[in-house]
Design an enzyme around this catalytic site. Sequence first.
Site, mmCIF file in Angstrom:
data_model
loop_
_atom_site.group_PDB
_atom_site.id
_atom_site.type_symbol
_atom_site.label_atom_id
_atom_site.label_comp_id
_atom_site.label_asym_id
_atom_site.label_seq_id
_atom_site.Cartn_x
_atom_site.Cartn_y
_atom_site.Cartn_z
ATOM 1 N N LYS A 92 78.016 29.217 27.149
ATOM 2 C CA LYS A 92 79.129 28.703 26.337
ATOM 3 C C LYS A 92 78.878 27.264 25.884
ATOM 4 C CE LYS A 92 82.843 28.228 28.649
ATOM 5 N NZ LYS A 92 82.611 26.795 28.966
ATOM 6 N N THR A 99 76.020 25.682 25.872
ATOM 7 C CA THR A 99 74.814 25.709 25.039
ATOM 8 C C THR A 99 75.166 26.095 23.604
ATOM 9 O OG1 THR A 99 73.468 26.303 26.955
ATOM 10 C CG2 THR A 99 72.527 26.752 24.787
ATOM 11 N N ARG A 113 83.424 18.427 28.057
ATOM 12 C CA ARG A 113 83.882 17.848 29.322
ATOM 13 C C ARG A 113 82.698 17.217 30.069
ATOM 14 N NH1 ARG A 113 85.607 22.822 32.212
ATOM 15 N NH2 ARG A 113 83.966 23.604 30.870
ATOM 16 N N LYS A 142 76.476 26.045 40.457
ATOM 17 C CA LYS A 142 76.718 26.355 39.046
ATOM 18 C C LYS A 142 75.798 25.595 38.104
ATOM 19 C CE LYS A 142 80.292 26.162 35.476
ATOM 20 N NZ LYS A 142 79.649 25.129 34.642
ATOM 21 N N ALA A 181 88.403 24.978 34.707
ATOM 22 C CA ALA A 181 89.411 25.890 34.153
ATOM 23 C C ALA A 181 89.915 26.902 35.180
ATOM 24 C CB ALA A 181 88.852 26.632 32.945
ATOM 25 N N PHE A 228 85.016 28.215 31.561
ATOM 26 C CA PHE A 228 84.931 29.598 32.033
ATOM 27 C C PHE A 228 85.332 30.592 30.940
ATOM 28 C CE2 PHE A 228 85.316 27.473 36.315
ATOM 29 C CZ PHE A 228 84.008 27.697 36.662
ATOM 30 N N PHE A 258 68.897 36.834 23.940
ATOM 31 C CA PHE A 258 67.817 36.874 24.922
ATOM 32 C C PHE A 258 66.688 37.732 24.368
ATOM 33 C CE2 PHE A 258 71.169 35.304 27.517
ATOM 34 C CZ PHE A 258 70.600 34.713 28.637
ATOM 35 N N TRP A 284 69.521 28.244 22.227
ATOM 36 C CA TRP A 284 68.797 27.861 23.447
ATOM 37 C C TRP A 284 67.311 27.708 23.143
ATOM 38 C CZ3 TRP A 284 64.931 30.114 26.446
ATOM 39 C CH2 TRP A 284 64.732 29.550 27.712
#
Length: 556
Positions: free
Chosen positions: A71, A73, A94, A105, A273, A301, A381, A409
């Site tokens: 998210k 990224t 954030r 994480k 969140a 999240f 991916f 990415w």
Amino acid sequence: MKTDIQIAQEASMEPIQKVAAALGIEEEDLEFYGKYKAKLSDELWEKVKDRPDGKLILVTAINPTPAGEGKTTTTVGLGEAFGRLGKKAVIALREPSLGPCFGIKGGAAGGGYAQVVPMEDLNLHFTGDFHAITSANNLLAALLDNHIQQGNALGIDTRQVVWKRCLDMNDRVLRNVVVGLGSKGDGVVREDHFVITVASEIMAVLCLSNDMEDLKRRLGRMIVAYTREGKPVTAEELHATGAMAALLKDALKPNLIQTLEHTPALVHGGPFANIAHGCNSVRATKTALKLADYVVTEAGFGADLGAEKFFDIKCRKAGLKPDAVVLVATVRALKYNGGVPKDQLSSENLEALEKGIVNLEKHIENLQKYGVPVVVTLNSFITDTKAEISFVEKFCKDRGCEFAISEVWEKGGEGGIALAEKVLETLSTKESRFKVLYDDQQPLAAKIETIAKEIYGADGVVFTAAVAKELKHLTELGFGNLPVCMAKTQYSLSDDAALLGRPEHFTVNVREVYISAGAGFVVAITGAIMTMPGLPKKPAADSIDVEENGKITGLF
């Protein structure tokens, strides 16, 4: 492929004043933290506040899985892609907490070639905002206990102290502690608790405040305890407001850094969140809207948590009206929701994809309830097959959503051009008719039930007797018209982390509610969620080190 930190450390950053100049910010409106970080002055807002707002784009995601969604990224890459298309854009993120950085994480700087830099600074001490919030929180705790020790003129019931100390670290042994042990001069013995800094009400207050006057007003009305007669005791009554505001004076100012492609990024505030409201500061978002034509922000999240709180708390309180939503998913995560083990996600499996895509379906339905146009993007991916991508694309278009592949990415802004063009097309052809999910006048219990049923898909809500009593108490105190901030596992639409996909026939269990009077919402704790996380068996901290030359290694 290079690691995120290798890519970040090899990046060529521009002096922050050059990044600021692209937004028309003069050097006199920057407060420098080295060459590549700066805070925006209070005076800057006065210069830009009357400008028209740019377009506000929220990036959210399906429920997170071990397969990764990307998210942040995507948020960074979309901002970079706007830049490549010649658009004046800013991203608003954030700040990361040290807890996940040293836990499991990871950070919050994006990944691959869609990162904000300096990455190590951002993920560690940055500009000291979290330290200031921690200090202000614990100053209030110290003043509270000192008041009790020094005669307790306010008549505080030590069994009804609700203010908790905080620490920006995952430290489970601090969840429940006893303070005041020792001699008479060491304080009054009582049970106490710690939360992680991102769950502190002061974090929420900072993120929802417009300016110093608003900050002080919110700090002053925070409830720290109740008297023996049940009357709330506030920070203002402890004469704590001014000192806390002094600690937060600089932390209130938004931070400016850049992406790998020099797109400006305002990174400010960092509530989780799953246990807080999960959005960056109102001040950063509003400033960004005055500085750029397109503002890309994120909420933490999955959309059941971050997006719901962005809409129902942040937008409601700040008067923001989002113009579009980007919903991030991956083929791998959808297959994981369909029951495929993590080590088998690389193989094509249309049956599992069809089974797991119901998670995406529910998030689409939820976002459409708010009247904001939705663009679904698949974070690409190399193992994704043409058949899998086509299946997801058709699924989204059949439900009235735009669709685009994201390759940010791997390719940075170039890999986000298709997504950026789809967002621009959506902004020009679809009107946002934003509305919140529930009315202020609804009873607190009804607000909780509305979120549980409409957003999570629950059959209903179970309130303990203590919760039902406290909801009545909070309503009697005049807090019944506030929005609700749900604390819930991020891994499932339900309050049970093990229920993947789109669970049905479940209830949400609310075990605790409390008021955040300064932030302006009521928190509802569900399931087994903790406001002070713990470290995993093998923390990320095990791999972090510093070389002789000061170069940090192992940070993702």
